[in-house]
Design a protein around this motif. Sequence first.
Motif, mmCIF file in Angstrom:
data_model
loop_
_atom_site.group_PDB
_atom_site.id
_atom_site.type_symbol
_atom_site.label_atom_id
_atom_site.label_comp_id
_atom_site.label_asym_id
_atom_site.label_seq_id
_atom_site.Cartn_x
_atom_site.Cartn_y
_atom_site.Cartn_z
ATOM 1 N N ALA A 73 7.043 -10.060 15.895
ATOM 2 C CA ALA A 73 7.896 -10.117 17.078
ATOM 3 C C ALA A 73 9.210 -10.841 16.784
ATOM 4 C CB ALA A 73 7.156 -10.802 18.229
ATOM 5 N N GLN A 74 9.160 -11.857 15.925
ATOM 6 C CA GLN A 74 10.355 -12.619 15.564
ATOM 7 C C GLN A 74 10.980 -12.184 14.242
ATOM 8 O OE1 GLN A 74 11.776 -14.960 17.575
ATOM 9 N NE2 GLN A 74 10.262 -14.203 19.019
ATOM 10 N N HIS A 75 10.173 -11.613 13.362
ATOM 11 C CA HIS A 75 10.617 -11.252 12.006
ATOM 12 C C HIS A 75 10.173 -9.813 11.697
ATOM 13 C CE1 HIS A 75 11.428 -15.511 11.428
ATOM 14 N NE2 HIS A 75 10.226 -15.748 11.913
ATOM 15 N N PRO A 76 11.021 -8.830 11.957
ATOM 16 C CA PRO A 76 10.639 -7.427 11.790
ATOM 17 C C PRO A 76 10.148 -7.041 10.396
ATOM 18 C CG PRO A 76 12.742 -7.592 12.916
ATOM 19 C CD PRO A 76 12.384 -8.966 12.452
ATOM 20 N N LEU A 77 10.479 -7.835 9.383
ATOM 21 C CA LEU A 77 10.074 -7.466 8.026
ATOM 22 C C LEU A 77 8.667 -7.944 7.685
ATOM 23 C CD1 LEU A 77 13.408 -8.048 6.087
ATOM 24 C CD2 LEU A 77 12.651 -6.057 7.406
ATOM 25 N N LYS A 78 8.041 -8.720 8.553
ATOM 26 C CA LYS A 78 6.686 -9.232 8.309
ATOM 27 C C LYS A 78 5.673 -8.285 8.952
ATOM 28 C CE LYS A 78 7.790 -14.118 7.888
ATOM 29 N NZ LYS A 78 7.415 -15.473 8.284
ATOM 30 N N ARG A 79 5.103 -7.410 8.110
ATOM 31 C CA ARG A 79 4.190 -6.392 8.629
ATOM 32 C C ARG A 79 3.001 -6.154 7.708
ATOM 33 N NH1 ARG A 79 8.457 -1.685 9.560
ATOM 34 N NH2 ARG A 79 10.149 -3.032 10.206
ATOM 35 N N ILE A 80 1.928 -5.712 8.324
ATOM 36 C CA ILE A 80 0.778 -5.213 7.567
ATOM 37 C C ILE A 80 1.102 -3.785 7.154
ATOM 38 C CG2 ILE A 80 -1.619 -4.430 7.741
ATOM 39 C CD1 ILE A 80 -2.133 -6.803 9.628
ATOM 40 N N MET A 81 0.850 -3.484 5.904
ATOM 41 C CA MET A 81 1.041 -2.123 5.420
ATOM 42 C C MET A 81 -0.239 -1.309 5.571
ATOM 43 S SD MET A 81 3.318 -2.696 1.968
ATOM 44 C CE MET A 81 3.285 -0.972 1.505
ATOM 45 N N ASP A 82 -1.364 -1.924 5.152
ATOM 46 C CA ASP A 82 -2.624 -1.181 5.119
ATOM 47 C C ASP A 82 -3.792 -2.159 5.111
ATOM 48 O OD1 ASP A 82 -4.235 1.078 5.010
ATOM 49 O OD2 ASP A 82 -4.010 1.359 2.861
ATOM 50 N N ILE A 83 -4.923 -1.702 5.608
ATOM 51 C CA ILE A 83 -6.187 -2.435 5.513
ATOM 52 C C ILE A 83 -7.172 -1.474 4.869
ATOM 53 C CG2 ILE A 83 -8.070 -3.536 6.769
ATOM 54 C CD1 ILE A 83 -6.045 -4.303 8.940
ATOM 55 N N GLU A 84 -7.728 -1.899 3.738
ATOM 56 C CA GLU A 84 -8.555 -1.003 2.935
ATOM 57 C C GLU A 84 -9.869 -1.671 2.542
ATOM 58 O OE1 GLU A 84 -7.975 1.482 -1.244
ATOM 59 O OE2 GLU A 84 -6.335 0.273 -0.447
ATOM 60 N N GLU A 85 -10.941 -0.935 2.672
ATOM 61 C CA GLU A 85 -12.258 -1.401 2.235
ATOM 62 C C GLU A 85 -12.397 -1.131 0.737
ATOM 63 O OE1 GLU A 85 -14.597 -2.797 4.199
ATOM 64 O OE2 GLU A 85 -13.354 -2.593 5.979
ATOM 65 N N LYS A 86 -12.830 -2.143 -0.006
ATOM 66 C CA LYS A 86 -13.087 -1.972 -1.442
ATOM 67 C C LYS A 86 -14.430 -2.610 -1.740
ATOM 68 C CE LYS A 86 -8.450 -1.487 -3.147
ATOM 69 N NZ LYS A 86 -7.516 -1.782 -4.191
ATOM 70 N N GLY A 87 -15.487 -1.819 -1.625
ATOM 71 C CA GLY A 87 -16.838 -2.347 -1.808
ATOM 72 C C GLY A 87 -17.158 -3.338 -0.708
ATOM 73 N N LYS A 88 -17.510 -4.558 -1.083
ATOM 74 C CA LYS A 88 -17.836 -5.594 -0.097
ATOM 75 C C LYS A 88 -16.621 -6.451 0.263
ATOM 76 C CE LYS A 88 -22.702 -5.899 -0.989
ATOM 77 N NZ LYS A 88 -23.846 -6.753 -0.856
ATOM 78 N N GLU A 89 -15.464 -6.040 -0.207
ATOM 79 C CA GLU A 89 -14.235 -6.762 0.094
ATOM 80 C C GLU A 89 -13.332 -5.905 0.977
ATOM 81 O OE1 GLU A 89 -13.566 -9.491 -3.859
ATOM 82 O OE2 GLU A 89 -12.502 -7.583 -3.759
#
Length: 126
Positions: A67-83
């Motif tokens: 909301a304050q810093h437009p460049l701070k974003r999540i790109m992706d959330i990915e499952e990798k085994g148990k992580e």
Amino acid sequence: MCRAVFEGGRWNWAELPADANQKLCPACQRMQERVPAGFLTLSGEFFQEHREEIINLIRNKEESEKAQHPLKRIMDIEEKGKEMVVTFTEIHLPRGIGEALSRAYEGNLDYQYTDGNSILRVRWHR
């Protein structure tokens, strides 16, 4: 395109001026090129048991920062085994989220800067 505007030497959320020169912001460019600046890896039994709650914390922290810093974003959330690996458009957000997880749930938190401090890898385990 995200509609962020570069003005006064920084990117902000603002109305696009009619005579604006349009181009991708650095965050959108990273997303388009699929080149993350930050990584947060989550693991452990506690994480698995509280997964939904932890993901909500991550998303809420991103929304607050974005909301304050437009460049701070999540790109992706990915499952990798148990992580789970969350990728970001810049390096400060994964660090802040890692610290928020540590404050809220304790656990082990580790940071590793690479590539001349331009990439941050954060690991949280509990």
